[in-house]
Design an enzyme around this catalytic site. Structure first.
Site, PDB file in Angstrom:
ATOM      1  N   ASP A 148       0.825  -1.202   0.000  1.00  0.00           N
ATOM      2  CA  ASP A 148       0.000   0.000   0.000  1.00  0.00           C
ATOM      3  C   ASP A 148       0.865   1.261   0.000  1.00  0.00           C
ATOM      4  OD1 ASP A 148      -2.666   1.326   0.465  1.00  0.00           O
ATOM      5  OD2 ASP A 148      -1.631   1.992   2.269  1.00  0.00           O
ATOM      6  N   GLU A 194       0.877  -0.554  -5.143  1.00  0.00           N
ATOM      7  CA  GLU A 194      -0.074   0.529  -5.373  1.00  0.00           C
ATOM      8  C   GLU A 194       0.771   1.800  -5.444  1.00  0.00           C
ATOM      9  OE1 GLU A 194      -3.662   3.068  -3.360  1.00  0.00           O
ATOM     10  OE2 GLU A 194      -1.927   2.399  -2.266  1.00  0.00           O
TER      11      GLU A 194
END
Length: 726
Positions: free
Chosen positions: A406, A459
Site C-alpha cells: 500500500d 499501489e
C-alpha cells in the site's frame, strides 16, 4: 545494591545477580521473588530439597549457599506466598539458552521472526523430559531496563527482568510458559522513566482493546494440507488469468448475534466466502490488511502488529485454515502489506524504548501528514530487517501467495503530500527517498528468491519508472503495479453523460499508450467506493436501466482491456450504497433481477477471461492487442482485438458507450468466416434489453478498418460484445 536495582526495575543484567554463581568458598543460588514469604530450592531430576533460601532484609531477593563443588543441575523453586504455595523452574539458570536467540539475527531477515518475539522451545537438559517454555527476545537498544509481564507473573513489572545483550536485544527464557499466555513488555527509558506497556513488535498473536496484549503462539501446531497447491509447477502469473476479488473481511457479510451484527470468523468465512469466490470464478482473493491494528476505522491500514493476523476474526491457526482451504479450492490469497506508516498508539512501535527506534526522528521524514502516523526509518539496518522479515513471514508461515504493498508513492518521495520547507532533500538535492527505494528492492529480491511462485504488487500512483521491472534492470522489483491511470481516466469517462462522451474519447484510449510500460493490474478497488465517491453503480449516469447498462458495458470493457483484473466486493452485485466498513454488503439486493443480472455478468466475465487464452495470455505483451477502431469518438464506440500466444485465437471486443443502438455497424476483421458471440452485456440474462439475440455473424471479403474482411453487427445500446474467430 543488587536488590535495589531489582526493586526499582533498573537491572539490565539480571544474569549477573540471579541464578547460579560460583562465589568461593561456596556456590550461591539467587532468586528474585516478589510476594514470596519463603522459598526452597528443589532439584527437578529427583525432587531433592537442596535447602531453604534466606531472604535479604526488606527485599524480595532470596539466596541459598550450596557446596562449592555442587554439580549444577536444573532446579525449581518451591515458593510460599500469602495466597498459597506453588513451584516454578527458575528462569535465570538458563543464560546461554536465552542468549542463543540473538547470536545470528542480523545475518538473515528470516532469523528475526524465527528467533525474536515469544518462541516456544524445548531444552534438552539431560532429564527424563525436555524442559519446555517460552524464550522472549525484544529489540530496545536505548532502554535502561526491560521486563516481561503477563498473567504468569500477575503483571508484576519487577518479577521477570530481562537481560540486555551487546546488540541491543533483551532476552529471557521462561520455563513452563506455554501457548495462550498473554504478555507485554515493561520498559524504562534511558533516564529510568517508565514507558507505556508495549506489545511485542514481533508478536505472533494479539488481543483486542483494551489490553492489546501479545499472546504466546506456536507456529508448529498447525498441520497444512495445501501441498498440491504449493508444489504446482510452471506458474507464470503473466500468462495466467488473474481476476482478484478484493475483500474487507469485517464487512463482506455479517452475522446477527444477541449483541447485534458481528464479524464472521476466519472459519465461518471458509464456509461462506471461499465457496462464493469459487462460484463467481475469481482466481484470487485480496484481503485488506490483516496485520493486527487497533482502530476499526483504519480498515487495517494503521497496523501495529506486522507479525500477527488480527484476532478480530480468530487466532493464527484459524487464519492458516482460511488460507489452506482457499488453496484447496484453487484460490490464491493476496494480503495488503503496509510498510509505509504506522500509528503512534501507546502499546505500539512509536518511541518504543523512549527513542525513535522504528521511526525517523525528524518529523519532516518521520511523520505522515495525510494519516497522522509515523514513518519507518527506512535507512536503519534493524528497521529494514524488521520490515523485510515481516514480508517474508507472511509468505512463509501463512503460505500467502502475494503481497500488495500500500501507498508505495508515499515511500518513494520525500516531499509526498508536503509543502516547501516541510521535507528534507536527499544527498543529491532531490525528492527521491533512496532508503525506501533500497528497502523495496531488497524486499522484492528476498521474496522472489525464497518464494518463486508468489507475486508482489505495488499501489503506486505516480509515473515512477520501472516499478514492476527487475532490480537487475534498475527497477523496484515488483511483479505487478496497479494501473491507477486507467482507473482514474476510465471512471472519469464512464461517469459522463453519454451525450458528452464524444469529447472525452481519449480518456479510454490513452491507457494503451503506456499499457506495456509496467505489468499492470486494472483496479476498481475499495478506495473508489468510499468517502463520498459513491458505489460503482451510482457513478453511472442515466436512469435505473441506463446505470445498470453502463456498469455492465464498462465491466466487460475492463475484462477485455489488457491487464489483470481487480474488483472490490460489492461491484459484482451492483451495490447501490457506497461501502460502509461497519456494515455488511447489501446482499438483499440479489432478490431483484437487476442485481442478479449484474452478478451473473461478472460470473460470465470471469469464466470467459479464464477460459479463453486470448483474453489473458498476452496481458503484458503488445502483440496480444490490436486496435480495430479507436477513432470513433462521434459514436463513442471502441473496437479492438485480443490475441492468444500463438496468434490463432482472436477475441474481438466492441463497446458502444451510448444508449443509441447501432444498426448495420460494420467491423473490420482479419478473416472471412463465422464469428461467434461470446458475450453480449445487453442480454436479458444480465437484465439487458435483449435488443438483439443474434449469436453469430458471417464475415465477407469487404475491406474495412484497414482489414481485408468485415462483418455487419447489430450493436445494442450501452453494451459490449465479445466475438471470437478460431
Amino acid at each position: 545494591m543488587q536488590s535495589a536495582e531489582l526493586q526499582q526495575r533498573l537491572c539490565a543484567q539480571p544474569f549477573d545477580i540471579l541464578g547460579v554463581h560460583r562465589d568461593e568458598p561456596c556456590t550461591r543460588i539467587r532468586a528474585w521473588l516478589p510476594g514470596a514469604l519463603e522459598a526452597n530450592v528443589v532439584t527437578v531430576a529427583d525432587n531433592h530439597i537442596l535447602g531453604r533460601m534466606r531472604r535479604e532484609a526488606s527485599s524480595a531477593l532470596f539466596e541459598l549457599d550450596v557446596a562449592a563443588d555442587w554439580q549444577a543441575s536444573v532446579y525449581k523453586l518451591d515458593i510460599l506466598t500469602a495466597s498459597g504455595r506453588y513451584e516454578r523452574i527458575c528462569p535465570y539458570q538458563f543464560p546461554q539458552q536465552a542468549y542463543h536467540a540473538v547470536h545470528f539475527v542480523d545475518q538473515d531477515p528470516q532469523n528475526l521472526y524465527q528467533q525474536l518475539g515469544a518462541q516456544v522451545i524445548s531444552l534438552d537438559m539431560g532429564l527424563a523430559e525436555p524442559i519446555t517454555g517460552t524464550r522472549f527476545a525484544v529489540y530496545a537498544p536505548n532502554a535502561s531496563a526491560v521486563s516481561v509481564i503477563g498473567d504468569f507473573n500477575w503483571w508484576d513489572e519487577s518479577a521477570h527482568p530481562m537481560q540486555k545483550t551487546s546488540l541491543g536485544y533483551w532476552v529471557l527464557f521462561v520455563p513452563e510458559l506455554d501457548v495462550g499466555q498473554r504478555y507485554k513488555y515493561a520498559l524504562k527509558d534511558s533516564h529510568g522513566n517508565a514507558l507505556p506497556h508495549k506489545a511485542d513488535p514481533v508478536g505472533f498473536q494479539a488481543e483486542q482493546y483494551p489490553s492489546h496484549a501479545s499472546v504466546v503462539y506456536n507456529h508448529q501446531q498447525y498441520q497444512w494440507q495445501d501441498s498440491a497447491w504449493r508444489q504446482r509447477q510452471d506458474v507464470n502469473p503473466y500468462h495466467q488469468p488473474i481476476s482478484i476479488y478484493e475483500v474487507h473481511l469485517g464487512s463482506w457479510r455479517r452475522k446477527l448475534t444477541e449483541q447485534g451484527y458481528d464479524y464472521l470468523s476466519y472459519r465461518e468465512l471458509v464456509d461462506t466466502l471461499i465457496p462464493y469466490v469459487k462460484q463467481m470464478g475469481y482466481t484470487h482473493l485480496e484481503i485488506l490488511p490483516v496485520s493486527e491494528y487497533p482502530f476499526d476505522g483504519s480498515w487495517g491500514y494503521q497496523p501495529v502488529g506486522l507479525f500477527a493476523p488480527t484476532s478480530r476474526f480468530g487466532d493464527p491457526d484459524d487464519f492458516k485454515y482460511f488460507v489452506d482451504q482457499s488453496h484447496q479450492a484453487g484460490i490464491g490469497v493476496i494480503i495488503d502489506w503496509v510498510p509505509a506508516h504506522f500509528p503512534e498508539d501507546g502499546h505500539g512501535l512509536a518511541r518504543f524504548d523512549g527513542t525513535h527506534v522504528y521511526e525517523y526522528a525528524d518529523p519532516r521524514k518521520g511523520w505522515h501528514p495525510d494519516w497522522n502516523s509515523c514513518i519507518y526509518d527506512f535507512g536503519k539496518d534493524e528497521v529494514r530487517q524488521f520490515l523485510v522479515a515481516s514480508a517474508l513471514y507472511w509468505l512463509d508461515k501463512f503460505h500467502i501467495d502475494g503481497l500488495r504493498v500500500d501507498a508505495v508513492a508515499s515511500m518513494l518521495y520525500l516531499d509526498y503530500s508536503r509543502n516547501d520547507g516541510e521535507w528534507i532533500p536527499n544527498v543529491d538535492g532531490g525528492n527521491h527517498n533512496y532508503e525506501a527505494i533500497s528497502l523495496l528492492r531488497w524486499m522484492n529480491e528476498e521474496a522472489y528468491r525464497r518464494f518463486p511462485n508468489i507475486m508482489t504488487i505495488a499501489e503506486e500512483s505516480t509515473s515512477f519508472a520501472k516499478v514492476s521491472r527487475p532490480v537487475y534492470e534498475g527497477g523496484l522489483g515488483f511483479g505487478f503495479k496497479w494501473n491507477m491511470g486507467w482507473m482514474h481516466d476510465s471512471l472519469h469517462y464512464i461517469a459522463k453523460d453519454p451525450a458528452y462522451r464524444r469529447y472525452h474519447h481519449n480518456e479510454l484510449t490513452f491507457s494503451m499508450v503506456y499499457a506495456y510500460d509496467e505489468n499492470f493490474i486494472l483496479p476498481l478497488s475499495h478506495d473508489e467506493v468510499v468517502h463520498g465517491k459513491g458505489s460503482l453503480l451510482r457513478k453511472m449516469p442515466g436512469d435505473e436501466w441506463q446505470q445498470a447498462a453502463n456498469l455492465r458495458c464498462y465491466a466487460a470493457f475492463m475484462f477485455g482491456h489488457p491487464g489483470k483484473k481487480l474488483n472490490f466486493m460489492g461491484n459484482e452485485i451492483g451495490q447501490s450504497a457506497e461501502w460502509n466498513h461497519d456494515a455488511s454488503l447489501q446482499w438483499h439486493l440479489l432478490e431483484y433481477d437487476k442485481h442478479k443480472g449484474i452478478q451473473s455478468l461478472y460470473r460470465q466475465l470471469n469464466s470467459l477471461y479464464c477460459q479463453y487464452p486470448a483474453l489473458h495470455q498476452r496481458d503484458h505483451q503488445s502483440d496480444g492487442f490490436e486496435w480495430v477502431d479507436h477513432h470513433n469518438a462521434e459514436q463513442s464506440i471502441l473496437a479492438f482485438i485480443r490475441k492468444s500466444a500463438n496468434g490463432k485465437q482472436k477475441v474481438y471486443v466492441v463497446c458502444n458507450f451510448t444508449p443509441v443502438p447501432r444498426r448495420d455497424f460494420r467491423l473490420g476483421v482479419d478473416d472471412k468466416g463465422q464469428y461467434q458471440v461470446l458475450l453480449n452485456t445487453d442480454d436479458r440474462t444480465f437484465w439487458g434489453s435483449g435488443y438483439t439475440e443474434q449469436t453469430c455473424y458471417q464475415a465477407e471479403e469487404q475491406a474495412w478498418h484497414n482489414k481485408s474482411c468485415s462483418l455487419t453487427l447489430e450493436l445494442p445500446p450501452l453494451a459490449t460484445l465479445y466475438l471470437i474467430y478460431e
